[in-house]
Design a protein around this motif. Structure first.
Motif, PDB file in Angstrom:
ATOM      1  N   ARG A 174      57.099 118.111 139.245  1.00 37.24           N
ATOM      2  CA  ARG A 174      56.058 119.106 138.982  1.00 37.24           C
ATOM      3  C   ARG A 174      56.655 120.497 138.727  1.00 37.24           C
ATOM      4  O   ARG A 174      55.946 121.411 138.361  1.00 37.24           O
ATOM      5  CB  ARG A 174      55.061 119.141 140.145  1.00 37.24           C
ATOM      6  CG  ARG A 174      54.305 117.826 140.291  1.00 37.24           C
ATOM      7  CD  ARG A 174      53.152 117.883 141.272  1.00 37.24           C
ATOM      8  NE  ARG A 174      52.380 116.648 141.171  1.00 37.24           N
ATOM      9  CZ  ARG A 174      52.631 115.532 141.848  1.00 37.24           C
ATOM     10  NH1 ARG A 174      53.634 115.492 142.706  1.00 37.24           N
ATOM     11  NH2 ARG A 174      51.893 114.446 141.682  1.00 37.24           N
ATOM     12  N   LYS A 175      57.978 120.617 138.938  1.00 39.77           N
ATOM     13  CA  LYS A 175      58.637 121.914 138.775  1.00 39.77           C
ATOM     14  C   LYS A 175      59.540 121.943 137.546  1.00 39.77           C
ATOM     15  O   LYS A 175      59.670 122.994 136.905  1.00 39.77           O
ATOM     16  CB  LYS A 175      59.470 122.193 140.034  1.00 39.77           C
ATOM     17  CG  LYS A 175      60.219 123.520 140.075  1.00 39.77           C
ATOM     18  CD  LYS A 175      61.087 123.577 141.333  1.00 39.77           C
ATOM     19  CE  LYS A 175      61.962 124.821 141.364  1.00 39.77           C
ATOM     20  NZ  LYS A 175      61.213 126.025 141.739  1.00 39.77           N
ATOM     21  N   THR A 176      60.163 120.778 137.246  1.00 41.37           N
ATOM     22  CA  THR A 176      61.208 120.759 136.212  1.00 41.37           C
ATOM     23  C   THR A 176      61.281 119.340 135.628  1.00 41.37           C
ATOM     24  O   THR A 176      60.867 118.388 136.294  1.00 41.37           O
ATOM     25  CB  THR A 176      62.563 121.171 136.850  1.00 41.37           C
ATOM     26  OG1 THR A 176      63.556 121.309 135.832  1.00 41.37           O
ATOM     27  CG2 THR A 176      63.050 120.165 137.866  1.00 41.37           C
ATOM     28  N   PRO A 177      61.789 119.169 134.410  1.00 40.99           N
ATOM     29  CA  PRO A 177      61.965 117.812 133.873  1.00 40.99           C
ATOM     30  C   PRO A 177      62.773 116.950 134.846  1.00 40.99           C
ATOM     31  O   PRO A 177      63.802 117.418 135.364  1.00 40.99           O
ATOM     32  CB  PRO A 177      62.746 118.036 132.571  1.00 40.99           C
ATOM     33  CG  PRO A 177      62.372 119.414 132.147  1.00 40.99           C
ATOM     34  CD  PRO A 177      62.194 120.198 133.432  1.00 40.99           C
ATOM     35  N   VAL A 221      71.005 125.068 135.307  1.00 43.62           N
ATOM     36  CA  VAL A 221      71.830 123.917 135.729  1.00 43.62           C
ATOM     37  C   VAL A 221      70.958 122.674 135.836  1.00 43.62           C
ATOM     38  O   VAL A 221      69.729 122.749 135.978  1.00 43.62           O
ATOM     39  CB  VAL A 221      72.490 124.167 137.110  1.00 43.62           C
ATOM     40  CG1 VAL A 221      73.561 125.235 137.018  1.00 43.62           C
ATOM     41  CG2 VAL A 221      71.442 124.524 138.148  1.00 43.62           C
ATOM     42  N   LEU A 222      71.640 121.531 135.766  1.00 43.11           N
ATOM     43  CA  LEU A 222      70.993 120.249 136.064  1.00 43.11           C
ATOM     44  C   LEU A 222      71.148 119.991 137.561  1.00 43.11           C
ATOM     45  O   LEU A 222      72.269 119.991 138.075  1.00 43.11           O
ATOM     46  CB  LEU A 222      71.662 119.133 135.247  1.00 43.11           C
ATOM     47  CG  LEU A 222      71.204 117.711 135.560  1.00 43.11           C
ATOM     48  CD1 LEU A 222      69.704 117.520 135.251  1.00 43.11           C
ATOM     49  CD2 LEU A 222      72.023 116.697 134.739  1.00 43.11           C
ATOM     50  N   LEU A 223      70.024 119.792 138.251  1.00 42.07           N
ATOM     51  CA  LEU A 223      70.048 119.555 139.693  1.00 42.07           C
ATOM     52  C   LEU A 223      70.203 118.053 139.941  1.00 42.07           C
ATOM     53  O   LEU A 223      69.452 117.248 139.383  1.00 42.07           O
ATOM     54  CB  LEU A 223      68.742 120.071 140.312  1.00 42.07           C
ATOM     55  CG  LEU A 223      68.593 120.017 141.833  1.00 42.07           C
ATOM     56  CD1 LEU A 223      69.648 120.877 142.534  1.00 42.07           C
ATOM     57  CD2 LEU A 223      67.187 120.470 142.247  1.00 42.07           C
ATOM     58  N   LEU A 282      67.595 122.969 134.325  1.00 42.47           N
ATOM     59  CA  LEU A 282      67.435 122.129 133.135  1.00 42.47           C
ATOM     60  C   LEU A 282      66.610 120.895 133.484  1.00 42.47           C
ATOM     61  O   LEU A 282      65.854 120.383 132.660  1.00 42.47           O
ATOM     62  CB  LEU A 282      68.816 121.690 132.638  1.00 42.47           C
ATOM     63  CG  LEU A 282      69.714 122.828 132.135  1.00 42.47           C
ATOM     64  CD1 LEU A 282      71.151 122.342 132.035  1.00 42.47           C
ATOM     65  CD2 LEU A 282      69.188 123.301 130.788  1.00 42.47           C
ATOM     66  N   GLY A 283      66.801 120.428 134.708  1.00 45.43           N
ATOM     67  CA  GLY A 283      66.082 119.220 135.132  1.00 45.43           C
ATOM     68  C   GLY A 283      66.615 118.741 136.465  1.00 45.43           C
ATOM     69  O   GLY A 283      67.506 119.370 137.064  1.00 45.43           O
ATOM     70  N   PHE A 284      66.036 117.633 136.963  1.00 43.46           N
ATOM     71  CA  PHE A 284      66.466 117.032 138.219  1.00 43.46           C
ATOM     72  C   PHE A 284      66.647 115.536 138.001  1.00 43.46           C
ATOM     73  O   PHE A 284      65.821 114.883 137.353  1.00 43.46           O
ATOM     74  CB  PHE A 284      65.414 117.275 139.309  1.00 43.46           C
ATOM     75  CG  PHE A 284      65.723 116.593 140.631  1.00 43.46           C
ATOM     76  CD1 PHE A 284      66.876 116.892 141.342  1.00 43.46           C
ATOM     77  CD2 PHE A 284      64.841 115.650 141.153  1.00 43.46           C
ATOM     78  CE1 PHE A 284      67.152 116.264 142.561  1.00 43.46           C
ATOM     79  CE2 PHE A 284      65.111 115.022 142.379  1.00 43.46           C
ATOM     80  CZ  PHE A 284      66.272 115.331 143.075  1.00 43.46           C
TER      81      PHE A 284
END
Lengths: 444, 444
Positions: free
Chosen positions: B392-395, B98-100, B205-207
């Motif tokens: 640092r964890k996700t795009p 999911v996109l956060l 997917l990213g934030f």
């Protein structure tokens, strides 16, 4: 010229000073000091001689009432007056000129057993040594001034006494910590808060105050007695920096108005300017920016918006005081408006002029010190004392004894008892010389 | 590639963006924001929009429980987890990427209604706009991180989430004011103080985080959208000065060890050195000595014995951060021992490296902003945000909207509601672009 019994020991002082003064100063002095110390003794400090006896505290007032009884035991009329001072003199001297002896018995909240107390103990010991039958007593008055330690201002008690200003008209007379005034505290301590006993007091031949040095000079030079010729004057100024408090990350350098950056740069420039002025005019002058006040959160991520620095300097020379003030002001004003920060330079408290003690009294003290056979040095007092105020009213002089490590206003304050007794010897001998000089010059 | 109903509005966005997004963003967004504001609203500030909702306060926890009900009303599974965060996603997406979307809903003690809250409101509004029937919903998760405002450290909640460190192992995790820990406060707020819900959460997917700028750049440039490409790194150092506290009158200049004089001179030199390093490497860098700590009485007649300065600087370039640290350390060490004062230079908190956001997500956002027809600019974030940790964890990418006067962390914080709606339009459009890109690239 009348012949006075109290003058006799002077004749013998060169040949048998130690024996004569030991009886006058040793035991009586130390008993008085140790008994006075019981009022407010804390046991604090490396030597265990800490004392807490702030002006008008219960311990301070109890010590003052105790002093009254000790003076009465010498045959003096004594009382705590309306301002909290203790004065004692014999009724025979009610209307004659007297030499005023003493200092103060109040202490800092974290103080030592000697600061102020020693000068009162020497005065008491001298009065005891020089007392005698009616008609023969030395013309002396013993005083313990109130609040020399400045709970309510800068030596407000002796300032009032010397200058005659009403206590409530003196500047800085609020206790900044609690909003209490000097007069309030006096009334809470069951005195009037006024100083009616001052009226008609005197005339005075002079004032003589002994004190621990509160500095390192005597100890460093291995001297037992300081003959104090002058008290330094003091200038104190506020330098305020007004910028704009803001976020330390998102405010670009070009638009930030950083009060602390301005304070650091301007403060360094002010110190350099004052140093140059002092070096060329009075190498003994001292100076420092001793206070920094931060308004706002004082947080790593916030640009400081308002900072104040307080500069204080001291010199025995009026010219040097003026030059230091001008140098500081010039440096501060040169930075005004730089990088968006407004700099204001203002008087923080009225400048105290340097005080020169009376040369005849300085000579009496130096002669007594020399006659004692102990090492002594001529020096300038670098802290304010009651004598600073008295010198503007009557001929005045001060004497110092060494303080261990130069420490005072601390539970660590102490002096070797042998040094205390040596000082007392010289003090009593000096009082004799002063009185003899006045008597033989028909000033009495 | 499946055909998703929530992708449809993108096709119409160029021709009829305003009409489409007005329905999605205008009323729903403002209703959400005004309702969230009722938790902790103070009425303070020029605009009357002050909010006080510190992490784990009653108002903060009530707002989080309210957010849970709002997310549930969208058909999401939502809860306040063991660390105080609120996460919500549909059960259909339990195991899919999911996109956060989100930010934080805690505030400074004296904060504004938008800081953090806006990012949560945009996330909620996007989830509502892009929700739909089972099997067709956009793969989204909405989050409100806990304690971004740093009651217990530096963004401890998202730091923990991103790095997986146990909360009680994070540095600086004490509330300096009260000695309470993050875990204590969580338990007092009836959550566990642990963060078990993190385990197995994702993959992502990213934030995407939206925030008010908290700075003046967008407003000054009359831009409506900030496309944030990077977050500056941050260095923070303590410079301590140890001299000797003493009497400011009786201590001769030659023997005094004046910690404040050293701090002024060294501090000015440190600022000059850091300025030179910044100017040559990163003209956008910011720096300042923002904290001065005085130990001792801070009194005009006392030479200060110990002073500490805290230096903080920020740059988007690692090389500039290193150079500023070296310049500061060199200047501080050059002053060590001068005039008897020891200077220590030490890390005050671990350096935060600059963060570069993911270029594809930056492009998605910039394209959405361009398509909206509103003015936008590419920029660097100069404050720390939850996105700093998430990157640092996700795009990750961030978007800014203007804040009036650049003010935040203050009751004065505010933004025109029209600007809030414009930002929401772009945000929802950007989310669509991100999801479409991932879907068409078969990342889903």
């Amino acid at each position: 010229m009348m012949s006075c019994r109290w003058l006799l020991p002077l004749a013998a002082s060169v040949s048998s000073a130690s024996a004569a003064n030991e009886a006058e100063c040793g035991q009586p002095l130390l008993e008085f000091l140790h008994e006075l110390r019981t009022f407010g003794a804390t046991g604090g400090g490396r030597f265990g001689f800490g004392v807490s006896r702030p002006a008008f505290s219960e311990d301070d007032m109890a010590a003052r009432r105790w002093l009254v009884t000790r003076l009465e035991a010498l045959g003096m009329e004594a009382a705590v007056d309306g301002a909290g001072h203790v004065f004692g003199r014999r009724k025979e001297h009610r209307d004659t000129p007297v030499l005023l002896l003493g200092s103060h018995s109040d202490s800092q909240r974290e103080g030592g057993w000697l600061d102020g107390a020693l000068g009162v103990a020497y005065a008491f010991t001298a009065a005891k040594a020089l007392g005698g039958e009616a008609g023969e007593e030395a013309p002396l008055e013993v005083v313990s001034f109130q609040d020399e330690e400045g709970r309510f201002g800068v030596t407000p008690g002796s300032q009032h006494f010397a200058h005659g200003a009403a206590l409530w008209e003196l500047p800085d007379l609020h206790n900044r910590a609690g909003g209490l005034t000097y007069a309030d505290a006096a009334r809470l301590a069951n005195v009037t808060g006024e100083a009616s006993s001052f009226e008609g007091r005197g005339p005075y031949l002079g004032f003589f105050e002994a004190h621990i040095e509160q500095g390192p000079r005597l100890e460093a030079a291995k001297q037992k007695i300081g003959v104090v010729e002058a008290v330094v004057g003091l200038g104190q100024y506020r330098i305020s920096f007004t910028g704009e408090q803001n976020h330390a990350g998102s405010t670009p350098m070009a638009s930030r108005k950083d009060a602390l950056a301005a304070a650091l740069r301007t403060g360094a420039a002010v110190l350099d300017a004052v140093e140059a002025a002092a070096k060329s005019l009075d190498p003994e002058a001292v100076y420092g920016i001793n206070v920094v006040e931060v308004e706002g959160p004082n947080s790593a991520s916030v640009v400081p918006g308002r900072i104040t620095l307080i500069l204080q300097f001291r010199s025995a020379q009026t010219g040097a005081l003026d030059a230091m003030a001008q140098a500081a002001q010039g440096a501060a004003e040169a930075h005004n408006g730089r990088r968006g920060v407004a700099v204001e330079f203002a008087v923080d408290r009225a400048t105290l002029a340097p005080v020169q003690f009376q040369s005849s009294m300085v000579s009496d003290l130096a002669t007594a010190a020399e006659a004692s056979g102990h090492e002594f040095m001529r020096m300038t007092a670098r802290a304010v004392h009651d004598a600073s105020n008295l010198a503007r009213k009557t001929p005045t002089v001060m004497m110092f004894v060494p303080s261990i490590g130069g420490i005072s206003h601390s539970f660590e304050e102490h002096t070797e008892e042998a040094d205390l007794v040596v000082g007392c010897d010289v003090y009593v001998a000096a009082v004799r010389r002063m009185l003899r000089r006045w008597e033989t010059s028909s000033e009495l």
